[in-house]
Scaffold this active site. Structure first.
Site, PDB file in Angstrom:
ATOM      1  N   PRO A   1       0.958  -1.159  -0.020  1.00 13.49           N
ATOM      2  CA  PRO A   1      -0.126   0.129  -0.028  1.00 13.49           C
ATOM      3  C   PRO A   1       0.777   1.287   0.122  1.00 13.49           C
ATOM      4  O   PRO A   1       1.984   1.144   0.158  1.00 13.49           O
ATOM      5  CB  PRO A   1      -0.589  -0.191   1.434  1.00 13.49           C
ATOM      6  CG  PRO A   1       0.028  -0.932   2.205  1.00 13.49           C
ATOM      7  CD  PRO A   1       0.893  -1.808   1.371  1.00 13.49           C
TER       8      PRO A   1
ATOM      9  N   SER B   1       4.479   2.076   2.513  1.00  8.71           N
ATOM     10  CA  SER B   1       5.003   0.845   2.799  1.00  8.71           C
ATOM     11  C   SER B   1       6.684   0.706   2.545  1.00  8.71           C
ATOM     12  O   SER B   1       7.007  -0.219   2.662  1.00  8.71           O
ATOM     13  CB  SER B   1       4.167  -0.190   2.191  1.00  8.71           C
ATOM     14  OG  SER B   1       4.276  -0.152   0.933  1.00  8.71           O
TER      15      SER B   1
ATOM     16  N   GLU C   1       6.397   2.762  -9.290  1.00 10.20           N
ATOM     17  CA  GLU C   1       5.065   3.351  -9.517  1.00 10.20           C
ATOM     18  C   GLU C   1       4.552   2.576 -10.907  1.00 10.20           C
ATOM     19  O   GLU C   1       4.129   3.007 -11.824  1.00 10.20           O
ATOM     20  CB  GLU C   1       4.990   4.892  -9.866  1.00 10.20           C
ATOM     21  CG  GLU C   1       5.420   5.424  -8.641  1.00 10.20           C
ATOM     22  CD  GLU C   1       4.688   5.327  -7.344  1.00 10.20           C
ATOM     23  OE1 GLU C   1       3.358   5.069  -7.374  1.00 10.20           O
ATOM     24  OE2 GLU C   1       4.991   5.874  -6.380  1.00 10.20           O
TER      25      GLU C   1
ATOM     26  N   CYS D   1      -1.175   1.207  10.435  1.00  6.04           N
ATOM     27  CA  CYS D   1      -2.492   1.991  10.223  1.00  6.04           C
ATOM     28  C   CYS D   1      -2.324   3.086  10.875  1.00  6.04           C
ATOM     29  O   CYS D   1      -2.344   3.351  12.042  1.00  6.04           O
ATOM     30  CB  CYS D   1      -3.565   0.885  11.035  1.00  6.04           C
ATOM     31  SG  CYS D   1      -5.260   1.602  10.700  1.00  6.04           S
TER      32      CYS D   1
ATOM     33  N   CYS E   1      -5.485   3.296  13.569  1.00  6.54           N
ATOM     34  CA  CYS E   1      -5.279   2.605  14.785  1.00  6.54           C
ATOM     35  C   CYS E   1      -4.383   3.459  15.751  1.00  6.54           C
ATOM     36  O   CYS E   1      -4.439   3.634  16.990  1.00  6.54           O
ATOM     37  CB  CYS E   1      -4.626   1.215  14.526  1.00  6.54           C
ATOM     38  SG  CYS E   1      -5.725  -0.014  14.090  1.00  6.54           S
TER      39      CYS E   1
ATOM     40  N   CYS F   1      -5.470  -0.825   8.227  1.00 10.22           N
ATOM     41  CA  CYS F   1      -5.804  -2.245   8.582  1.00 10.22           C
ATOM     42  C   CYS F   1      -7.155  -2.490   8.200  1.00 10.22           C
ATOM     43  O   CYS F   1      -7.861  -1.408   7.810  1.00 10.22           O
ATOM     44  CB  CYS F   1      -5.588  -2.417   9.927  1.00 10.22           C
ATOM     45  SG  CYS F   1      -6.861  -1.825  11.278  1.00 10.22           S
TER      46      CYS F   1
END
Length: 181
Positions: A10, A13, A82, A137, A140, A177
């Site tokens: 994602p 990352s 990319e 996340c 979170c 997440c």
């Protein structure tokens, strides 16, 4: 000997950071070419460099289609960042592999709706190695301070999310997440 390494994950990352790291290692021993999409101008206006989210940069060849690269015979290793933006990714990578090239291909494996994005997933059956990176996340962390792995990307503003491939950074996208998709 040809080789294909895929770096998936994602937003946020460290895919670009991983490409830069691989490029810096390969260039000690091999002739390398780093390629990026002309669409990627998130952090710097100089399209002749890729830039990670933590501002690491490396020179690159910016193209709209991989077929614009031309003759790659002098390169041993080609690194593509990319990759989700290249409509000719599968065909070009297949041809480069038949020429004996080592390829490192990085890109998003899904969009903000967890739908396939581009052709990178089509390369899995012909890849020598597949690395799925994750972030943490943001929701979170904001809610509880917990560092929960985030294998997905979502958008802050979902009302305009019908455009797959809208280029943006931390102002538009966030890693999440499964609970916060």
């Amino acid at each position: 000997m040809s080789r294909l390494e895929l770096i998936l994950g994602p937003m946020f990352s460290s895919k670009t950071q991983t490409v830069i790291k691989r490029a810096n290692i390969f260039k000690l021993y091999r002739n390398i070419l780093v390629v990026n999409s002309k669409k990627d101008t998130r952090y710097i206006s100089d399209a002749s460099k890729i830039c990670s989210h933590n501002w690491e940069t490396i020179p690159c060849l910016p193209v709209t289609r991989l077929s614009e690269i031309g003759d790659v015979s002098r390169y041993d290793v080609i690194l593509i960042d990319e990759s989700q933006f290249f409509p000719d990714l599968f065909e070009w990578v297949s041809n480069a592999l038949s020429m004996g090239k080592t390829l490192v291909v990085a890109g998003l494996d899904g969009d903000d709706k967890q739908k396939k994005f581009g052709q990178i997933l089509d390369l899995i059956p012909i890849a020598d190695d597949v690395c799925k990176l994750k972030s943490y996340c943001k929701r979170c962390f904001e809610e509880t301070g917990a560092m929960i792995e985030a294998p997905f990307t979502t958008r802050y503003d979902k009302k305009d999310s019908d455009c797959q491939g809208q280029v943006g950074g931390i102002e538009m996208y966030l890693p999440v997440c499964r609970c916060h998709i």
